[in-house]
Design a protein around this motif. Structure first.
Motif, PDB file in Angstrom:
ATOM      1  N   ALA A 197      83.372 -28.902  67.680  1.00 36.07           N
ATOM      2  CA  ALA A 197      83.189 -27.913  68.744  1.00 36.07           C
ATOM      3  C   ALA A 197      84.244 -28.131  69.819  1.00 36.07           C
ATOM      4  O   ALA A 197      84.651 -29.254  70.084  1.00 36.07           O
ATOM      5  CB  ALA A 197      81.798 -28.036  69.349  1.00 36.07           C
ATOM      6  N   GLY A 198      84.661 -27.021  70.437  1.00 37.66           N
ATOM      7  CA  GLY A 198      85.617 -27.176  71.516  1.00 37.66           C
ATOM      8  C   GLY A 198      86.243 -25.872  71.955  1.00 37.66           C
ATOM      9  O   GLY A 198      85.839 -24.789  71.554  1.00 37.66           O
ATOM     10  N   VAL A 199      87.256 -26.017  72.795  1.00 35.28           N
ATOM     11  CA  VAL A 199      87.990 -24.894  73.357  1.00 35.28           C
ATOM     12  C   VAL A 199      89.380 -24.893  72.727  1.00 35.28           C
ATOM     13  O   VAL A 199      90.010 -25.938  72.590  1.00 35.28           O
ATOM     14  CB  VAL A 199      88.102 -25.024  74.892  1.00 35.28           C
ATOM     15  N   PHE A 200      89.833 -23.705  72.344  1.00 31.83           N
ATOM     16  CA  PHE A 200      91.137 -23.605  71.697  1.00 31.83           C
ATOM     17  C   PHE A 200      92.006 -22.559  72.377  1.00 31.83           C
ATOM     18  O   PHE A 200      91.534 -21.768  73.190  1.00 31.83           O
ATOM     19  CB  PHE A 200      90.986 -23.283  70.211  1.00 31.83           C
ATOM     20  N   MET A 201      93.275 -22.582  72.012  1.00 37.10           N
ATOM     21  CA  MET A 201      94.231 -21.646  72.563  1.00 37.10           C
ATOM     22  C   MET A 201      95.104 -21.119  71.422  1.00 37.10           C
ATOM     23  O   MET A 201      95.492 -21.869  70.534  1.00 37.10           O
ATOM     24  CB  MET A 201      95.112 -22.358  73.589  1.00 37.10           C
ATOM     25  N   ILE A 202      95.370 -19.813  71.456  1.00 37.67           N
ATOM     26  CA  ILE A 202      96.382 -19.229  70.595  1.00 37.67           C
ATOM     27  C   ILE A 202      97.523 -18.881  71.534  1.00 37.67           C
ATOM     28  O   ILE A 202      97.359 -18.096  72.468  1.00 37.67           O
ATOM     29  CB  ILE A 202      95.861 -17.971  69.871  1.00 37.67           C
ATOM     30  N   LYS A 203      98.674 -19.497  71.307  1.00 36.59           N
ATOM     31  CA  LYS A 203      99.793 -19.357  72.239  1.00 36.59           C
ATOM     32  C   LYS A 203     100.939 -18.572  71.599  1.00 36.59           C
ATOM     33  O   LYS A 203     101.366 -18.864  70.491  1.00 36.59           O
ATOM     34  CB  LYS A 203     100.308 -20.733  72.657  1.00 36.59           C
ATOM     35  N   ASN A 204     101.427 -17.585  72.334  1.00 42.44           N
ATOM     36  CA  ASN A 204     102.631 -16.855  71.964  1.00 42.44           C
ATOM     37  C   ASN A 204     103.792 -17.662  72.535  1.00 42.44           C
ATOM     38  O   ASN A 204     104.016 -17.674  73.748  1.00 42.44           O
ATOM     39  CB  ASN A 204     102.599 -15.441  72.545  1.00 42.44           C
TER      40      ASN A 204
END
Length: 127
Positions: free
Chosen positions: A12-19
């Motif tokens: 479980a956690g927080v994610f980022m999709i980065k351009n």
């Protein structure tokens, strides 16, 4: 920012999709990060992601200009609070964010009661 404080299964956690090209980010959270990564990648590749801005940039720049990163592993009960923290942080310190702002409906005054049948007939015949 990776944390390694937890000895529990860190799914479980927080994610980022980065351009990478633009520096814009999408912040998300999931109880199963691997499933979230697979879901978003599949949607982006198929052109079916509901976040239109992210989908359009993905179509324009291609897969090689995007990366999926886990920002922080956390306990399930902390996910929403952590996501909100990172949303505020990246809104302030990035080149843009793909997350749509929370929609807040405009509160409208309640409408008056509809006219009675008798009143409707009076209005109709008085014209």
């Amino acid at each position: 920012m990776f944390t390694t404080d937890y000895t529990e299964d860190r799914t479980a956690g927080v994610f980022m999709i980065k351009n990478i090209a633009l520096g814009k980010v999408f912040i998300g959270c999931s109880l199963k990060l691997r499933d979230a990564m697979n879901y978003y990648l599949s949607c982006l590749l198929n052109g079916t992601l509901r976040n239109k801005a992210l989908q359009e940039d993905f179509n324009l720049f291609g897969k090689k200009e995007f990366e999926f990163q886990v920002i922080e592993f956390c306990l399930p009960e902390e996910i929403k609070r952590k996501k909100e923290f990172y949303l505020r942080f990246y809104r302030s310190y990035s080149n843009g964010i793909y997350n749509v702002m929370n929609y807040r409906p405009v509160i409208q005054k309640p409408q008056s009661k509809p006219a009675s049948r008798k009143k409707q007939k009076e209005m109709f015949y008085s014209v």
